[in-house]
Design an enzyme around this catalytic site. Structure first.
Site, short mmCIF file in Angstrom:
data_model
loop_
_atom_site.label_atom_id
_atom_site.label_comp_id
_atom_site.label_asym_id
_atom_site.label_seq_id
_atom_site.Cartn_x
_atom_site.Cartn_y
_atom_site.Cartn_z
N ASP A 101 0.83 -1.23 -0.18
CA ASP A 101 0.04 -0.07 0.14
C ASP A 101 0.85 1.32 -0.14
OD1 ASP A 101 -2.44 1.55 0.41
OD2 ASP A 101 -3.35 0.18 1.77
N ASP A 204 -2.83 4.74 -2.42
CA ASP A 204 -4.09 5.35 -1.65
C ASP A 204 -4.70 6.67 -2.13
OD1 ASP A 204 -5.33 5.18 1.06
OD2 ASP A 204 -4.37 7.21 1.38
N GLU A 246 -6.48 4.24 -5.79
CA GLU A 246 -7.67 4.43 -5.11
C GLU A 246 -8.28 5.70 -5.58
OE1 GLU A 246 -9.72 4.76 -0.74
OE2 GLU A 246 -7.80 5.77 -1.15
N HIS A 320 -10.95 -2.58 3.99
CA HIS A 320 -10.94 -2.08 5.37
C HIS A 320 -11.86 -0.95 5.74
CE1 HIS A 320 -8.00 0.02 3.26
NE2 HIS A 320 -7.99 1.10 3.99
N ASP A 321 -12.35 -0.18 4.68
CA ASP A 321 -13.12 1.11 4.87
C ASP A 321 -14.30 0.93 5.00
OD1 ASP A 321 -10.71 2.63 5.30
OD2 ASP A 321 -10.59 3.04 3.20
C1 NOJ Z 1 -7.90 5.87 2.25
C2 NOJ Z 1 -7.99 4.48 3.15
O1 NOJ Z 1 -8.17 3.52 2.54
C3 NOJ Z 1 -8.26 4.83 4.42
O2 NOJ Z 1 -8.19 3.88 5.54
C4 NOJ Z 1 -7.54 5.92 4.87
O3 NOJ Z 1 -8.00 6.54 6.08
C5 NOJ Z 1 -7.58 7.32 3.94
N1 NOJ Z 1 -7.28 6.69 2.70
C6 NOJ Z 1 -6.48 8.18 4.30
O4 NOJ Z 1 -5.13 7.61 4.18
#
Ligand code: NOJ
Length: 549
Positions: A101, A204, A246, A320-321
Site C-alpha cells: 500500500d 492510496d 484508489e 478495510h473502509d
Molecule cells: C484511504 C484508506 O483506505 C483509508 O483507510 C485512509 O484512512 C485514507 N485513505 C487516508 O489515508
C-alpha cells in the site's frame, strides 16, 4: 494457452490483508508479519495470486498505518524489515506476490520531514508540505475547508507562523507534490521497495495528488495525471508489476485517463461509484443504507462498458473502509453462507481483477458494537464529535456506524472457535465479533459446502475459462429489482450469470426464450441445468453461472 498472453494481474485474484487484524504471532493483540507468514497456506489453498497488504510502515497508527512516519521501515508492532523480506520470499514460493500500500498523498505529522518543516521555513523539507498564511479577513485559517476526519483542514504552526494543509486531519499533513524534490524522494523510496521484488502498489487516494488548494480543487486536480505519469516513468516502466490507484472521484468517463494503455499511469483504479451511490447525500456513510440493485447494476455495467476494450476493472465489494458484504448486501441470518457465495459469484465473474477482503472468504459479518468505547476508527470517532454537535444521539450514531462504519471490516479474522477466535493469545486491539464461535475459518473450511470452498471453486474457474478474463459483458434485465444477471461472450461461448439479491423466491424474465440447456459451471445451490423458456426462477440468494457453447 491464450491466458499466458495476459499480464498476471488480469488472471489472478487479489486478497487484501489489513495486518492489524489478520493474525497476531506474539500475543500483543495486534496482527503482524509473522502472523501473516503463518497463514500463507490459507491463502495458497484459496488460490489467490497476490496480496494487497495494507500499510505496515512505521507509523504512530492514528489512522492505523495510513499515516506513515518512516517510509523505509516497518512498524515495530508488525515486525521488522527482515520479517518483510521473509514474507515476500515465502509468499513467492507459494505463488503469491505482495503488493504494498503506497500512502503518499500525505505522511504522518511524526515524519522527520514534517518535524523539520515545522521548525523553520528555511529548510528543504518545509517545501514538502502545503503552507498558507492566515486569512487577513478572519485572522484564522486561509479557508473553511473541513478535514475528512473532522475539524479544520488547516493547522497553525507557531514556529513558522503558517498553517499547513491536512486533507484527512492534522496528523496526516498533505505532501506537496508540486515540489520536484519531494517527488524525487517519493519515487526513490518506491523503487527501493520495488527492488525488493514486491508485486506492485495499491496507491492510496491517488486522486488527491495534484490538488490546487487556491482554487479549492482537491480531487482530480489539474496536475494529477502529470504526476501519475511521472511516477509511472520513474518507477513502473519496464517492471512486471501491477498498480491500482484508489480514486473516489473516478467515473466511467474519466476512468481511461487513469488506466488506458496509452496513458502510462496505473493498471486499474478502485472506484467507489457503486459504493457511495448507497450513501445518504448529507450524512454520507453514517446515514442509512440506500442500496438499490438497479442503480448498483447500472453503475457496475457502466464501468464494464467504459473499460471494455482498453484499461482494466478492479472488482470488489469490501475493504478495510467498508462494511462486510453479507451484512450490507446479503443476509446475516439463515442465508449468510448462500448470500456470501452469491455476492462473490456475481462480482468475480465480471471482467476485471477481483479482490477479496480478509474474512470475506468465510462470510464474516459486521461488528454490531453496543458502546462508543468499542469503536477505534479515527473517522468514526471524528464523525461522532461532529454529529453529536449537530444533535445526533449516541444511539443513532452507533446504529449508523454499525451499518456502514469502517470498524466493521476491521474486527479480527476469526480463525477458530477458541478465545479471541484464535487471532491472538493477548487482548485484541479491537473486539472480536461475538459470532466467532460459529463463524470461523476452521469451521467453514471443514464444510465442503462452506464459503471458502466456494471461493476456491470460483478462483479455479477463473483459471479454467478464458471467457471470465476476456469475454465481453452485457447486462440482462438491468431494471429487474431483484436479480443481477449478465452475459459474457467470447467467440462462440456465452457465460450467463444470475444472482438473486433477495431472501425471496423470484422469477426473472429473460429477454428472449432460451432453448439451449448449457452447462452449469458454478451454483450456490444444487442447480444442474438452465431452465428453457422465457424466465428463470431463483431461490432466495441463489446464484449460478451457465456456460453455453
Ligand atoms: C484511504 C484508506 O483506505 C483509508 O483507510 C485512509 O484512512 C485514507 N485513505 C487516508 O489515508
Amino acid at each position: 494457452m491464450t491466458q499466458a498472453l495476459q499480464p498476471w494481474w488480469k488472471t489472478a485474484t487479489g486478497y487484501q490483508i489489513y495486518p492489524r487484524s489478520f493474525c497476531d504471532s506474539n500475543g500483543d493483540g495486534i496482527g503482524d508479519l509473522q502472523g501473516i507468514i503463518s497463514k500463507l497456506d490459507h491463502l495458497r489453498d484459496l488460490g489467490v495470486g497476490f496480496v494487497w497488504l495494507s500499510p505496515v510502515y512505521a507509523s504512530p497508527m492514528r489512522d492505523n498505518g495510513y499515516d506513515i512516519s518512516d517510509y523505509r521501515d516497518i512498524a515495530p508492532e508488525f515486525g521488522t524489515l527482515e520479517d518483510f523480506d521473509q514474507l515476500v520470499a515465502q509468499a513467492q514460493d507459494k505463488g503469491i506476490r505482495i503488493v504494498m500500500d503506497l500512502v503518499v498523498n500525505h505522511c504522518s505529522s511524526d515524519h522527520d520531514w514534517f518535524l523539520k518543516a515545522c521548525e523553520t521555513r528555511d529548510c528543504p523539507e518545509h517545501a514538502y508540505f502545503y503552507w498558507r498564511d492566515q486569512s487577513p479577513e478572519t485572522n484564522g485559517p486561509p479557508d473553511d475547508q473541513r478535514a475528512c476526519f473532522g475539524g479544520s483542514a488547516w493547522t497553525w504552526v507557531e514556529a513558522v507562523g503558517r498553517y499547513y494543509y491536512g486533507h484527512f486531519g492534522p496528523g496526516q499533513p498533505d505532501l506537496n507534490w508540486h515540489n520536484p524534490a519531494l517527488r524525487h524522494e517519493v519515487f526513490d523510496m518506491m523503487n527501493w521497495w520495488l527492488d525488493k521484488g514486491i508485486g506492485g502498489f495499491r496507491i492510496d487516494v491517488i486522486e488527491l495528488i495534484g490538488k490546487d488548494l487556491d482554487t479549492r480543487i482537491y480531487a482530480e486536480g489539474p496536475d494529477m495525471h502529470r504526476f501519475i505519469q511521472d511516477m509511472h516513468q520513474a518507477c513502473f516502466a519496464g517492471r512486471d508489476i501491477m498498480t491500482v490507484g484508489e480514486s473516489w472521484s473516478a467515473k466511467p468517463d474519466t476512468a481511461l485517463l487513469y488506466c488506458g494503455d496509452s496513458r502510462h499511469e496505473v493498471d486499474m483504479v478502485f472506484n467507489f461509484n457503486h459504493i457511495d451511490a448507497a450513501w445518504d447525500q448529507d450524512k454520507g456513510r453514517f446515514g442509512p443504507n440506500l442500496f438499490d440493485l438497479p442503480t448498483h447494476k447500472r453503475i457496475l455495467a457502466s464501468w464494464q462498458d467504459a473499460l471494455a476494450n482498453d484499461g482494466w476493472n478492479s472488482l470488489y465489494l469490501s475493504n478495510h473502509d467498508l462494511p462486510r458484504p453479507v451484512s450490507h448486501y446479503g443476509c446475516e441470518g439463515p442465508y449468510r453462507v448462500r448470500s456470501a457465495k452469491m455476492l462473490a459469484m456475481t462480482m468475480h465473474l465480471m471482467k476485471g481483477t477481483p479482490f477479496i477482503y480478509q474474512g470475506e472468504e468465510i462470510g464474516m459479518t459486521n461488528a454490531h458494537f453496543t458502546e462508543i468505547g468499542q469503536f477505534r476508527d479515527i473517522e468514526t470517532l471524528g464523525q461522532l464529535k461532529e454529529q453529536s454537535a449537530r444533535g445526533v444521539s449516541q444511539q443513532e450514531f452507533i446504529a449508523g456506524a454499525n451499518t456502514n462504519g469502517r470498524d466493521n471490516g476491521r474486527t479480527p479474522v476469526q480463525w477458530d472457535g477458541t478465545k479471541h477466535a484464535g487471532f491472538t493469545t493477548g487482548q485484541p486491539w479491537i473486539d472480536v465479533n461475538t459470532n466467532y464461535v460459529d463463524i470461523n475459518v476452521e469451521e467453514d473450511r471443514s464444510d465442503p459446502n462452506g464459503v471458502f470452498a466456494f471461493y476456491q471453486n470460483l478462483i479455479a474457474l477463473r483459471g479454467e475459462l478464458d471467457i471470465i478474463t476476456k469475454g465481453s459483458f452485457a447486462l440482462i434485465g438491468g431494471d429487474d429489482p431483484n436479480v443481477f444477471a449478465y452475459e459474457r461472450a467470447l467467440d462462440d461461448q456465452r457465460l450467463l450469470v444470475f444472482g438473486n439479491f433477495t431472501d425471496k423466491t423470484v422469477h426473472f424474465q429473460m429477454p428472449e426464450t432460451r432453448t439451449t440447456q448449457g452447462k452449469i459451471v458454478l451454483s450456490n445451490l444444487y442447480r444442474d441445468a438452465l431452465p428453457s423458456g422465457d424466465h428463470v426462477t431463483l431461490a432466495p440468494f441463489e446464484a449460478f453461472a451457465c456456460l453455453l457453447e
